[in-house]
Design an enzyme around this catalytic site. Structure first.
Site, PDB file in Angstrom:
ATOM      1  N   MET A   1     -11.683  -5.836   5.402  1.00  0.00           N
ATOM      2  CA  MET A   1     -10.846  -4.912   6.174  1.00  0.00           C
ATOM      3  C   MET A   1     -10.532  -5.548   7.537  1.00  0.00           C
ATOM      4  SD  MET A   1     -10.197  -2.375   4.272  1.00  0.00           S
ATOM      5  CE  MET A   1      -9.280  -1.451   5.525  1.00  0.00           C
TER       6      MET A   1
ATOM      7  N   ASP B   1      -4.899   3.573  -1.786  1.00  0.00           N
ATOM      8  CA  ASP B   1      -5.984   3.881  -0.865  1.00  0.00           C
ATOM      9  C   ASP B   1      -6.495   5.281  -1.122  1.00  0.00           C
ATOM     10  OD1 ASP B   1      -6.165   1.555   0.870  1.00  0.00           O
ATOM     11  OD2 ASP B   1      -4.120   2.056   1.450  1.00  0.00           O
TER      12      ASP B   1
ATOM     13  N   ASP C   1      -6.629  -6.375   4.397  1.00  0.00           N
ATOM     14  CA  ASP C   1      -6.020  -5.041   4.398  1.00  0.00           C
ATOM     15  C   ASP C   1      -6.073  -4.436   5.800  1.00  0.00           C
ATOM     16  OD1 ASP C   1      -5.131  -2.512   3.758  1.00  0.00           O
ATOM     17  OD2 ASP C   1      -6.838  -1.990   2.482  1.00  0.00           O
TER      18      ASP C   1
ATOM     19  N   MET D   1     -12.266   4.514  -0.707  1.00  0.00           N
ATOM     20  CA  MET D   1     -13.000   4.764   0.529  1.00  0.00           C
ATOM     21  C   MET D   1     -13.706   6.094   0.348  1.00  0.00           C
ATOM     22  SD  MET D   1      -9.905   3.450   2.929  1.00  0.00           S
ATOM     23  CE  MET D   1      -8.780   3.315   1.555  1.00  0.00           C
TER      24      MET D   1
ATOM     25  N   HIS E   1      -1.138  -1.328  -4.191  1.00  0.00           N
ATOM     26  CA  HIS E   1      -2.417  -0.958  -3.581  1.00  0.00           C
ATOM     27  C   HIS E   1      -2.515   0.560  -3.388  1.00  0.00           C
ATOM     28  CE1 HIS E   1      -5.942  -2.085  -1.086  1.00  0.00           C
ATOM     29  NE2 HIS E   1      -5.591  -1.083  -0.281  1.00  0.00           N
TER      30      HIS E   1
ATOM     31  N   SER F   1       0.836  -1.205   0.000  1.00  0.00           N
ATOM     32  CA  SER F   1       0.000   0.000   0.000  1.00  0.00           C
ATOM     33  C   SER F   1       0.868   1.252   0.000  1.00  0.00           C
ATOM     34  CB  SER F   1      -0.906   0.008   1.233  1.00  0.00           C
ATOM     35  OG  SER F   1      -1.486   1.285   1.372  1.00  0.00           O
TER      36      SER F   1
ATOM     37  N   MET G   1      -9.028   8.122  -0.245  1.00  0.00           N
ATOM     38  CA  MET G   1      -9.907   8.516   0.869  1.00  0.00           C
ATOM     39  C   MET G   1     -10.449   9.913   0.632  1.00  0.00           C
ATOM     40  SD  MET G   1      -7.489   7.291   3.979  1.00  0.00           S
ATOM     41  CE  MET G   1      -6.762   5.655   4.013  1.00  0.00           C
TER      42      MET G   1
ATOM     43  N   HIS H   1      -8.353   0.821  -3.959  1.00  0.00           N
ATOM     44  CA  HIS H   1      -9.325   0.662  -2.871  1.00  0.00           C
ATOM     45  C   HIS H   1      -9.929   2.028  -2.597  1.00  0.00           C
ATOM     46  CE1 HIS H   1      -9.658  -0.090   1.800  1.00  0.00           C
ATOM     47  NE2 HIS H   1     -10.851  -0.004   1.229  1.00  0.00           N
TER      48      HIS H   1
HETATM   49  C1  DX5 Z   1      -6.479   1.628   5.580  1.00  0.00           C
HETATM   50  C2  DX5 Z   1      -5.963   1.239   4.225  1.00  0.00           C
HETATM   51  C3  DX5 Z   1      -4.824   0.296   4.209  1.00  0.00           C
HETATM   52  C4  DX5 Z   1      -3.543   0.781   4.812  1.00  0.00           C
HETATM   53  C5  DX5 Z   1      -2.848  -0.410   5.381  1.00  0.00           C
HETATM   54  O1  DX5 Z   1      -7.652   2.370   5.410  1.00  0.00           O
HETATM   55  O2  DX5 Z   1      -7.000   0.647   3.474  1.00  0.00           O
HETATM   56  O3  DX5 Z   1      -4.563  -0.163   2.873  1.00  0.00           O
HETATM   57  O4  DX5 Z   1      -2.701   1.432   3.900  1.00  0.00           O
HETATM   58  O5  DX5 Z   1      -1.795   0.023   6.141  1.00  0.00           O
HETATM   59  P1  DX5 Z   1      -0.999  -0.916   7.137  1.00  0.00           P
HETATM   60  O6  DX5 Z   1      -0.503  -2.081   6.327  1.00  0.00           O
HETATM   61  O7  DX5 Z   1       0.087  -0.017   7.624  1.00  0.00           O
HETATM   62  O8  DX5 Z   1      -1.947  -1.342   8.208  1.00  0.00           O
HETATM   63 ZN    ZN Z   2      -6.565  -0.304   1.428  1.00  0.00          ZN
END
Ligand code: DX5
Ligand code: ZN
Length: 218
Positions: free
Chosen positions: A139, A37, A177, A70, A35, A10, A39, A68
């Site tokens: 998650m 993320d 994740d 969010m 990956h 990620s 947001m 991904h």
């Molecule tokens: C959280 C994200 C994850 C995050 C994981 O909302 O979806 O993908 O980057 O980070 P680690 O591996 O540090 O928990």
């Molecule tokens: Zn993620």
């Protein structure tokens, strides 16, 4: 038959000042996916990055972008994520007014479809969609931030999901994740997980590609 394992680092935990060298490291590593993320500060209380960053990384990255989202109203942005280079687009069931519509829109773009839920949403809600998606992301922390601690109840949820997938669509992948480490990777594989997302475990390491290799071979 053993299923192939996939590591999806990620970039949330990467050095945003050096995204090109990060992409090159990923190209040379055993990670199959990268990956992303995304947001929006509405569905989750944090804002990360969007299309321009994805497009910039895509230029340098030869691996599949595992995106991904969010965000609220995922249906509005499916086309743009596909254009920006997503190979897999995973949206939150909780954020979609009509999950079926979002699945159809992603399919229409010719990319892979993923659906995900936060740790407080019953796995059962996904049952009607299992036959239509390429992957379910469970998650193992609440979406919003990297570096959180893995929630142990996730193992039971993986078992429940695995039962559904074996029954309805055995080709559907399971991705985990949040809080993935070298310590819990083996147990996750043993429960039937196919894809591990890892942010801080990979990018806080002195040698990220070595950690990717270790995650794959736990
Ligand atoms: C959280 C994200 C994850 C995050 C994981 O909302 O979806 O993908 O980057 O980070 P680690 O591996 O540090 O928990
Ligand atoms: Zn993620």
């Amino acid at each position: 038959m053993t299923r192939p394992r996939i590591i999806s680092p990620s970039i949330l935990a990467a050095d945003f000042g050096n995204l090109q060298s990060m992409a090159e490291m990923i190209n040379h590593s055993e990670a199959e996916w990268l990956h992303f993320d995304v947001m929006d500060g509405v569905f989750v209380p944090n804002i990360s990055f969007g299309f321009p960053v994805m497009e910039a990384v895509k230029k340098h990255c030869q691996k599949m972008l595992d995106v991904h989202i969010m965000i609220v109203h995922p249906e509005k942005y499916v086309q743009r994520f596909a254009k920006a280079g997503a190979g897999m687009l995973t949206f939150h069931y909780e954020a979609a007014e009509n999950p079926q519509e979002v699945i159809n829109l992603i399919r229409a773009e010719g990319i892979k479809v993923g659906i995900t839920i936060n740790p407080d949403v019953p796995v059962k809600v996904l049952e009607p969609y299992i036959d239509q998606v390429d992957m379910v992301l469970l998650m193992s922390v609440f979406a919003g931030y990297g570096g959180q601690k893995f929630i142990e109840e996730t193992y039971q949820r993986i078992d429940d999901l695995k039962e559904m997938i074996d029954r309805i669509n055995p080709d559907c992948l399971i991705e985990i994740d949040g809080g993935v480490t070298l310590e819990n990777a083996a147990k996750l594989y043993a429960h039937g997980v196919d894809v591990l997302v890892a942010g801080s475990t990979v990018f806080n390491a002195a040698d990220p590609s070595e950690v990717i290799r270790k995650l794959l071979n736990q």
